[in-house]
Each structure stands twice: as structure tokens, then as C-alpha cells.
Scaffold this motif. Structure first.
Motif, PDB file in Angstrom:
ATOM      1  N   ALA A  19       0.840  -1.202   0.000  1.00 41.92           N
ATOM      2  CA  ALA A  19       0.000   0.000   0.000  1.00 41.92           C
ATOM      3  C   ALA A  19       0.874   1.252   0.000  1.00 41.92           C
ATOM      4  O   ALA A  19       0.579   2.235  -0.689  1.00 41.92           O
ATOM      5  N   TYR A  20       1.969   1.217   0.751  1.00 39.41           N
ATOM      6  CA  TYR A  20       2.895   2.346   0.799  1.00 39.41           C
ATOM      7  C   TYR A  20       3.476   2.627  -0.585  1.00 39.41           C
ATOM      8  O   TYR A  20       3.550   3.778  -1.031  1.00 39.41           O
ATOM      9  N   ASP A  21       3.879   1.566  -1.291  1.00 36.76           N
ATOM     10  CA  ASP A  21       4.423   1.724  -2.643  1.00 36.76           C
ATOM     11  C   ASP A  21       3.377   2.293  -3.595  1.00 36.76           C
ATOM     12  O   ASP A  21       3.670   3.185  -4.398  1.00 36.76           O
ATOM     13  N   ILE A  22       2.153   1.760  -3.521  1.00 34.59           N
ATOM     14  CA  ILE A  22       1.077   2.220  -4.399  1.00 34.59           C
ATOM     15  C   ILE A  22       0.810   3.706  -4.173  1.00 34.59           C
ATOM     16  O   ILE A  22       0.654   4.483  -5.125  1.00 34.59           O
ATOM     17  N   ALA A  23       0.785   4.131  -2.911  1.00 37.04           N
ATOM     18  CA  ALA A  23       0.541   5.541  -2.601  1.00 37.04           C
ATOM     19  C   ALA A  23       1.625   6.430  -3.199  1.00 37.04           C
ATOM     20  O   ALA A  23       1.334   7.478  -3.784  1.00 37.04           O
TER      21      ALA A  23
ATOM     22  N   THR B  43       1.908   8.848   2.362  1.00 35.68           N
ATOM     23  CA  THR B  43       2.175   7.622   3.108  1.00 35.68           C
ATOM     24  C   THR B  43       0.876   7.094   3.695  1.00 35.68           C
ATOM     25  O   THR B  43      -0.142   7.806   3.762  1.00 35.68           O
ATOM     26  N   VAL B  44       0.907   5.853   4.134  1.00 39.32           N
ATOM     27  CA  VAL B  44      -0.286   5.179   4.658  1.00 39.32           C
ATOM     28  C   VAL B  44      -0.455   5.478   6.140  1.00 39.32           C
ATOM     29  O   VAL B  44       0.519   5.427   6.905  1.00 39.32           O
ATOM     30  N   LEU B  45      -1.671   5.783   6.546  1.00 35.97           N
ATOM     31  CA  LEU B  45      -1.962   5.986   7.962  1.00 35.97           C
ATOM     32  C   LEU B  45      -2.088   4.633   8.652  1.00 35.97           C
ATOM     33  O   LEU B  45      -2.841   3.761   8.206  1.00 35.97           O
ATOM     34  N   SER B  46      -1.366   4.473   9.723  1.00 35.33           N
ATOM     35  CA  SER B  46      -1.335   3.207  10.459  1.00 35.33           C
ATOM     36  C   SER B  46      -2.739   2.788  10.898  1.00 35.33           C
ATOM     37  O   SER B  46      -3.541   3.601  11.351  1.00 35.33           O
ATOM     38  N   GLY B  47      -3.022   1.492  10.746  1.00 39.62           N
ATOM     39  CA  GLY B  47      -4.275   0.935  11.224  1.00 39.62           C
ATOM     40  C   GLY B  47      -5.456   1.124  10.289  1.00 39.62           C
ATOM     41  O   GLY B  47      -6.581   0.761  10.655  1.00 39.62           O
TER      42      GLY B  47
ATOM     43  N   ARG C 197      -7.836  -1.125   0.389  1.00 43.29           N
ATOM     44  CA  ARG C 197      -8.013   0.306   0.583  1.00 43.29           C
ATOM     45  C   ARG C 197      -7.359   0.721   1.893  1.00 43.29           C
ATOM     46  O   ARG C 197      -7.180  -0.096   2.802  1.00 43.29           O
ATOM     47  N   CYS C 198      -6.983   1.987   1.974  1.00 44.18           N
ATOM     48  CA  CYS C 198      -6.391   2.535   3.194  1.00 44.18           C
ATOM     49  C   CYS C 198      -6.455   4.049   3.120  1.00 44.18           C
ATOM     50  O   CYS C 198      -6.622   4.632   2.035  1.00 44.18           O
ATOM     51  N   GLN C 199      -6.314   4.685   4.268  1.00 50.57           N
ATOM     52  CA  GLN C 199      -6.239   6.132   4.300  1.00 50.57           C
ATOM     53  C   GLN C 199      -4.779   6.546   4.150  1.00 50.57           C
ATOM     54  O   GLN C 199      -3.883   5.925   4.726  1.00 50.57           O
ATOM     55  N   VAL C 200      -4.555   7.580   3.345  1.00 50.49           N
ATOM     56  CA  VAL C 200      -3.206   8.065   3.082  1.00 50.49           C
ATOM     57  C   VAL C 200      -3.151   9.560   3.364  1.00 50.49           C
ATOM     58  O   VAL C 200      -4.173  10.256   3.321  1.00 50.49           O
ATOM     59  N   THR C 201      -1.939  10.042   3.656  1.00 50.30           N
ATOM     60  CA  THR C 201      -1.767  11.459   3.963  1.00 50.30           C
ATOM     61  C   THR C 201      -0.436  11.960   3.436  1.00 50.30           C
ATOM     62  O   THR C 201       0.521  11.191   3.318  1.00 50.30           O
TER      63      THR C 201
END
Length: 200
Positions: free
Chosen positions: A81-85, A94-98, A106-110
Motif C-alpha cells: 500500500a505504501y508503494d502504491i501511494a 504515506t499510509v496511515l497506520s491501522g 483500501r487505506c487512508q493516506v496522507t
């Protein structure tokens, strides 16, 4: 055993196989003494075949994305997910933890200033990606963005690309198309995947 199944799927280029080819390989794996031979000591042949299909292979692409109970058993991981972001949105994201979820991924990124809900997957999963984006809007989650991830060698025709774009626009969703490639795990851990620029 699951590690061996994933290794064989990698060697076959599982994502590129037709449904008919996959069915044939499930049958061969059941007949393989090291795979189905172990399972059929404890269950009927058809149940062993269904177990291979519904347990390890149902998790195959999620495991390759570093998600789920079998993530440590893959030898050719997909980008995280980090790479995709970073590929889709830029080096500052970067990906928000948790926040990592699956079905679809899916994940929240900032980027330290704003947040987005990044939803990603293969073109064939567009329906699920868009549905997750619509639900995110209804649930007042951070602004969703759909990332269509092509593996190296895969292509979208211009008509397919326009259609994907139009579907996302009608749903009120931002969309990115990127190309990545699998990596091979090493004894020291996972290699960093070569990052590819977004296709558009």
C-alpha cells in the motif's frame, strides 16, 4: 503447503490464466502428491480441490499485497500500500497506520496536510473499487481515489481507459492508472519494487 501452492501459481503467471486453465491446474494440484496428496489423507478429493481454491488461492492476490493471514508465504509480492501511494500520488504520501482494509484493498493516506482514501486493484475489479468509493462518500470518509494497478506487461486499450475514466467520473471519484511489477523476496526481506510513473 500454501507456500508451495503460491510458488507454483507464481511460476504459472496465475493472473494471466483463463478460468479454464485455472480449473485444470486445481485438478493437477489435487493429484500432486506433495499438495493434494497431503490433503486427501484427511478429506475427499473434491473437498481438497475446493480447499485449494477457496482458502489459499482466494487469498493469493491479497497475500501478495501484504494483506491477510498468508502474506508471509508469498515469494513474489506485489507492491505494498505504501508503494502504491507513492507511485499514484507522489513521494510525500504515506499510509496511515491501522487503516488498511481488504475486499477491495483500501487505506487512508496522507501527505501531512490532507488525507484521502486510496482504493486500488486490477482493472477487472473496477466495479468493486467504484462501489467502495461510493460507500466511502456516503460514510463521509476522506475523499476517495481509485487507483487502477496494471502489472508490468498488462495494457488497457484507449477505449478501456476512457471507459474506466468515465465510470469513475460519473461516480464522482478521482482515478489514477499506474503500472507496477512484482518483486522477489530475498533472505534479507522484500526488495523495494521499482516504482513506475502513473500512466495517466
Amino acid at each position: 503447503m500454501i507456500r508451495n501452492i503460491y510458488r507454483k501459481a507464481d511460476e504459472l503467471g496465475w493472473d494471466g490464466l483463463s478460468a479454464v486453465d485455472r480449473t485444470a491446474w486445481y485438478n493437477r494440484w489435487v493429484d500432486d502428491e506433495m499438495l493434494g496428496g497431503v490433503l486427501t489423507r484427511y478429506m475427499p478429493r473434491e473437498r481438497a480441490r475446493m480447499w485449494i481454491k477457496d482458502v489459499p488461492m482466494k487469498h493469493y492476490n491479497r497475500a501478495r499485497s501484504g494483506i491477510g493471514p498468508y502474506a508471509d508465504l508469498v515469494s513474489t509480492p506485489l507492491p505494498s500500500a505504501y508503494d502504491i501511494a507513492r507511485i499514484a500520488l507522489g513521494e510525500d504520501w504515506t499510509v496511515l497506520s491501522g487503516t488498511l482494509r481488504e475486499k477491495p484493498n483500501r487505506c487512508q493516506v496522507t501527505d501531512g496536510q490532507g488525507q484521502m482514501l486510496m482504493i486500488w486493484g486490477a482493472p477487472r475489479n473496477l466495479k468493486s473499487l467504484v462501489w467502495a468509493g461510493l460507500n466511502a462518500r456516503v460514510d463521509a470518509l476522506p475523499s476517495p481515489i481509485v487507483v487502477i494497478n496494471l502489472l508490468q506487461g498488462e495494457r488497457l486499450t484507449e477505449n478501456e481507459r476512457r471507459r474506466h475514466q468515465k465510470v469513475c467520473e460519473l461516480a464522482g471519484l478521482a482515478v489514477r492508472v499506474i503500472t507496477t511489477r512484482t518483486t522477489r523476496s530475498t533472505s534479507s526481506g522484500r526488495e523495494s519494487p521499482p516504482l513506475r510513473l502513473p500512466d495517466g
